[in-house]
Design a protein around this motif. Structure first.
Motif, PDB file in Angstrom:
ATOM      1  N   SER A  80       0.843  -1.208   0.000  1.00 14.77           N
ATOM      2  CA  SER A  80       0.000   0.000   0.000  1.00 14.77           C
ATOM      3  C   SER A  80       0.870   1.247   0.000  1.00 14.77           C
ATOM      4  N   ASN A  81       2.014   1.158   0.670  1.00 17.22           N
ATOM      5  CA  ASN A  81       2.923   2.305   0.736  1.00 17.22           C
ATOM      6  C   ASN A  81       3.476   2.643  -0.642  1.00 17.22           C
ATOM      7  N   PHE A  82       3.922   1.599  -1.374  1.00 14.85           N
ATOM      8  CA  PHE A  82       4.461   1.849  -2.701  1.00 14.85           C
ATOM      9  C   PHE A  82       3.368   2.319  -3.657  1.00 14.85           C
ATOM     10  N   SER A  83       2.177   1.768  -3.478  1.00 13.50           N
ATOM     11  CA  SER A  83       1.048   2.174  -4.321  1.00 13.50           C
ATOM     12  C   SER A  83       0.802   3.677  -4.203  1.00 13.50           C
ATOM     13  N   ASN A  84       0.956   4.184  -2.992  1.00  8.77           N
ATOM     14  CA  ASN A  84       0.756   5.621  -2.782  1.00  8.77           C
ATOM     15  C   ASN A  84       1.854   6.445  -3.461  1.00  8.77           C
ATOM     16  N   ASN A  85       3.021   5.837  -3.636  1.00  8.05           N
ATOM     17  CA  ASN A  85       4.149   6.558  -4.218  1.00  8.05           C
ATOM     18  C   ASN A  85       4.341   6.283  -5.711  1.00  8.05           C
ATOM     19  N   ILE A  86       3.312   5.735  -6.331  1.00  4.75           N
ATOM     20  CA  ILE A  86       3.462   5.305  -7.725  1.00  4.75           C
ATOM     21  C   ILE A  86       3.739   6.488  -8.649  1.00  4.75           C
ATOM     22  N   THR A  87       3.126   7.633  -8.374  1.00  2.00           N
ATOM     23  CA  THR A  87       3.377   8.816  -9.204  1.00  2.00           C
ATOM     24  C   THR A  87       4.827   9.247  -9.093  1.00  2.00           C
ATOM     25  N   GLU A  88       5.357   9.168  -7.885  1.00  2.00           N
ATOM     26  CA  GLU A  88       6.757   9.507  -7.667  1.00  2.00           C
ATOM     27  C   GLU A  88       7.668   8.608  -8.509  1.00  2.00           C
ATOM     28  N   PHE A  89       7.405   7.310  -8.460  1.00  2.00           N
ATOM     29  CA  PHE A  89       8.235   6.330  -9.174  1.00  2.00           C
ATOM     30  C   PHE A  89       8.091   6.459 -10.689  1.00  2.00           C
ATOM     31  N   VAL A  90       6.848   6.548 -11.157  1.00  3.04           N
ATOM     32  CA  VAL A  90       6.577   6.524 -12.599  1.00  3.04           C
ATOM     33  C   VAL A  90       6.882   7.867 -13.251  1.00  3.04           C
ATOM     34  N   VAL A  91       6.370   8.934 -12.667  1.00  2.00           N
ATOM     35  CA  VAL A  91       6.436  10.250 -13.306  1.00  2.00           C
ATOM     36  C   VAL A  91       7.656  11.042 -12.826  1.00  2.00           C
ATOM     37  N   ASN A  92       7.730  11.305 -11.532  1.00  2.02           N
ATOM     38  CA  ASN A  92       8.761  12.215 -11.023  1.00  2.02           C
ATOM     39  C   ASN A  92      10.177  11.663 -11.163  1.00  2.02           C
ATOM     40  N   GLU A  93      10.325  10.331 -10.951  1.00  2.00           N
ATOM     41  CA  GLU A  93      11.652   9.727 -11.089  1.00  2.00           C
ATOM     42  C   GLU A  93      11.953   9.297 -12.523  1.00  2.00           C
ATOM     43  N   GLY A  94      10.923   9.368 -13.385  1.00  5.60           N
ATOM     44  CA  GLY A  94      11.146   9.090 -14.809  1.00  5.60           C
ATOM     45  C   GLY A  94      11.172   7.619 -15.192  1.00  5.60           C
ATOM     46  N   ASN A  95      10.723   6.731 -14.291  1.00  9.23           N
ATOM     47  CA  ASN A  95      10.742   5.302 -14.624  1.00  9.23           C
ATOM     48  C   ASN A  95       9.679   4.911 -15.648  1.00  9.23           C
ATOM     49  N   GLY A  96       8.584   5.694 -15.709  1.00  5.89           N
ATOM     50  CA  GLY A  96       7.520   5.389 -16.654  1.00  5.89           C
ATOM     51  C   GLY A  96       6.846   4.062 -16.337  1.00  5.89           C
ATOM     52  N   VAL A  97       5.874   3.679 -17.184  1.00  2.84           N
ATOM     53  CA  VAL A  97       5.248   2.368 -16.983  1.00  2.84           C
ATOM     54  C   VAL A  97       6.210   1.252 -17.382  1.00  2.84           C
ATOM     55  N   LYS A  98       7.217   1.583 -18.188  1.00  2.00           N
ATOM     56  CA  LYS A  98       8.260   0.591 -18.486  1.00  2.00           C
ATOM     57  C   LYS A  98       8.928   0.140 -17.184  1.00  2.00           C
ATOM     58  N   GLY A  99       9.191   1.097 -16.297  1.00  2.00           N
ATOM     59  CA  GLY A  99       9.782   0.761 -15.009  1.00  2.00           C
ATOM     60  C   GLY A  99       8.875  -0.116 -14.169  1.00  2.00           C
ATOM     61  N   LEU A 100       7.575   0.171 -14.187  1.00  2.00           N
ATOM     62  CA  LEU A 100       6.609  -0.667 -13.464  1.00  2.00           C
ATOM     63  C   LEU A 100       6.605  -2.079 -14.024  1.00  2.00           C
ATOM     64  N   SER A 101       6.552  -2.170 -15.355  1.00  2.00           N
ATOM     65  CA  SER A 101       6.509  -3.477 -16.017  1.00  2.00           C
ATOM     66  C   SER A 101       7.721  -4.320 -15.635  1.00  2.00           C
ATOM     67  N   GLU A 102       8.865  -3.678 -15.532  1.00  2.00           N
ATOM     68  CA  GLU A 102      10.105  -4.418 -15.271  1.00  2.00           C
ATOM     69  C   GLU A 102      10.284  -4.802 -13.809  1.00  2.00           C
ATOM     70  N   LEU A 103       9.338  -4.370 -12.952  1.00  2.00           N
ATOM     71  CA  LEU A 103       9.356  -4.844 -11.569  1.00  2.00           C
ATOM     72  C   LEU A 103       8.808  -6.273 -11.474  1.00  2.00           C
ATOM     73  N   GLY A 104       8.214  -6.763 -12.570  1.00  2.00           N
ATOM     74  CA  GLY A 104       7.656  -8.117 -12.572  1.00  2.00           C
ATOM     75  C   GLY A 104       6.357  -8.221 -11.808  1.00  2.00           C
ATOM     76  N   LEU A 105       5.513  -7.209 -11.906  1.00  2.00           N
ATOM     77  CA  LEU A 105       4.244  -7.183 -11.168  1.00  2.00           C
ATOM     78  C   LEU A 105       3.331  -8.335 -11.564  1.00  2.00           C
ATOM     79  N   LYS A 106       2.592  -8.871 -10.564  1.00  2.00           N
ATOM     80  CA  LYS A 106       1.591  -9.900 -10.850  1.00  2.00           C
ATOM     81  C   LYS A 106       0.227  -9.272 -11.082  1.00  2.00           C
ATOM     82  N   THR A 107       0.011  -8.086 -10.534  1.00  2.00           N
ATOM     83  CA  THR A 107      -1.284  -7.415 -10.672  1.00  2.00           C
ATOM     84  C   THR A 107      -1.077  -5.965 -11.107  1.00  2.00           C
ATOM     85  N   LEU A 108      -2.050  -5.466 -11.814  1.00  2.00           N
ATOM     86  CA  LEU A 108      -1.997  -4.096 -12.328  1.00  2.00           C
ATOM     87  C   LEU A 108      -2.271  -3.111 -11.194  1.00  2.00           C
ATOM     88  N   PRO A 109      -1.471  -2.069 -11.041  1.00  2.00           N
ATOM     89  CA  PRO A 109      -1.777  -1.041 -10.036  1.00  2.00           C
ATOM     90  C   PRO A 109      -3.143  -0.419 -10.296  1.00  2.00           C
TER      91      PRO A 109
END
Length: 360
Positions: free
Chosen positions: A7-36
């Motif tokens: 839940s903590n990381f879910s709250n910081n998803i904008t930080e990870f994806v947008v502000n840090e520049g990881n994009g959804v490519k970065g999310l995909s490469e975390l090996g997620l089992k479920t879609l945020p």
């Protein structure tokens, strides 16, 4: 190792994806089992098999005899523009090597570190003409689309040399240069269909006064059925020239229906679609059509569209030649930059943008 979101990381998803520049490519490469949850689309926006037509397809037009100014090719282009708003062209004259190298350059750009890509984000870029991002309109969207992009507005070769990312600059410019002849041929045919036999400098500037090339990256998605790569929309361009890879996933809405048709990848082909600007200039004869991209659970996908547009300070409306014989204008004259701003103020919403230009 596949992971789920805390839940903590879910709250910081904008930080990870947008502000840090990881994009959804970065999310995909975390090996997620479920879609945020931030990417789960409402049911009505998802692409379902019940709305897909499998026994129909957009026209495929062979341009190999174009040098003969073949009237049959002109006729096919105009018919496709009226009845589909989309078509594919083969034997178009753009070298296959140019297509292959710009696809390779797209991968090269997105494989860079988040830090490197983030130099070109809205917050960090030295120019509005170069933009790396992932959300379409963050302030208006309720849910995100599963896509990252690099958008490059062309001003001159000199500006591109100075400001475009070196990972893809030369290849993007080469694709733009090689598309020029094809764009002019297509516009010549489409103008003939409006009884305009000569495109003078003024009209050429109106039709193709500015260009933008995007590099799109659609990463593999853990629950593709719950989201979209791109939501339903029509383009604001005069024409869009799209290079897609061999993965597939682009769907176009069939005219006067609620059904969707897949545009199958054809090696070496280019997808062409009519944009809102040309629908308005043709007074509705040519159709800009809703399209969208399905997310993919198995593969990464890329595409490279070139948007051929009027200049921002151009007034667009039905061309004088189209309404000179008493045909009633259904669109008013609008400043193109106002039209584009209206489009970017809201989430993807089908064809609603074009109503901005309609005469009430």
């Amino acid at each position: 190792m596949p992971t789920t979101f805390s839940s903590n990381f879910s709250n910081n998803i904008t930080e990870f994806v947008v502000n840090e520049g990881n994009g959804v490519k970065g999310l995909s490469e975390l090996g997620l089992k479920t879609l945020p949850k931030q990417y789960i689309q409402p049911h009505e926006e998802r692409i379902t098999t019940s709305t897909i037509i499998v026994d129909d397809s957009i026209p495929i037009i062979d341009m190999s005899n174009w040098d003969d100014n073949n009237p049959k090719i002109c006729e096919k282009i105009c018919d496709a523009a009226e009845n589909w708003g989309f078509f594919q062209i083969i034997n178009h004259g753009i070298p296959l090597e140019v297509l292959d190298t710009v696809k390779a350059a797209t991968y090269r750009f997105f494989r860079q570190s988040a830090e490197e890509k983030n130099k070109h984000s809205k917050e960090n870029s030295t120019t509005n003409n170069v933009r790396y991002g992932t959300r379409f309109t963050p302030q208006a969207e309720k849910t995100g689309e599963w896509k990252d992009y690099l958008s490059l507005f062309y001003v001159s070769d000199e500006e591109a040399a100075a400001l475009w990312p070196s990972a893809c600059r030369d290849e993007a410019l080469e694709f733009l240069r090689n598309s020029e002849i094809v764009i002019k041929k297509l516009l010549k045919a489409l103008m003939k269909g409006l009884n305009i036999n000569e495109i003078d400098q003024t009209k050429e500037s109106l039709l193709m006064g500015s260009k933008r090339i995007n590099l799109n990256y659609y990463p593999k998605c853990p629950n593709p059925e719950l989201t979209v790569g791109v939501g339903r929309h029509s383009d604001v361009s005069t024409l869009t020239i799209l290079l897609q890879d061999n993965i597939g996933g682009l769907y176009v809405k069939k005219l006067d229906s609620n059904s969707w048709v897949h545009i199958p990848p054809i090696d070496g082909a280019i997808v062409i679609n009519i944009g809102d600007a040309l629908q308005i200039m043709s007074n509705g004869k040519y159709k800009s059509i809703e399209h969208r991209v399905m997310a993919n659970g198995c593969n990464n996908r890329i595409s490279v569209p070139i948007f051929v547009n009027p200049k921002p300070n151009d007034l667009i409306g039905p061309l004088p030649e189209v309404v000179k014989n008493g045909e009633k204008a259904i669109y008013k004259q609008v400043l193109y930059s106002d039209y584009v701003k209206h489009f970017f103020r809201k989430a993807h919403d089908g064809k609603e943008t074009v109503d901005f230009a309609k005469i009430n």
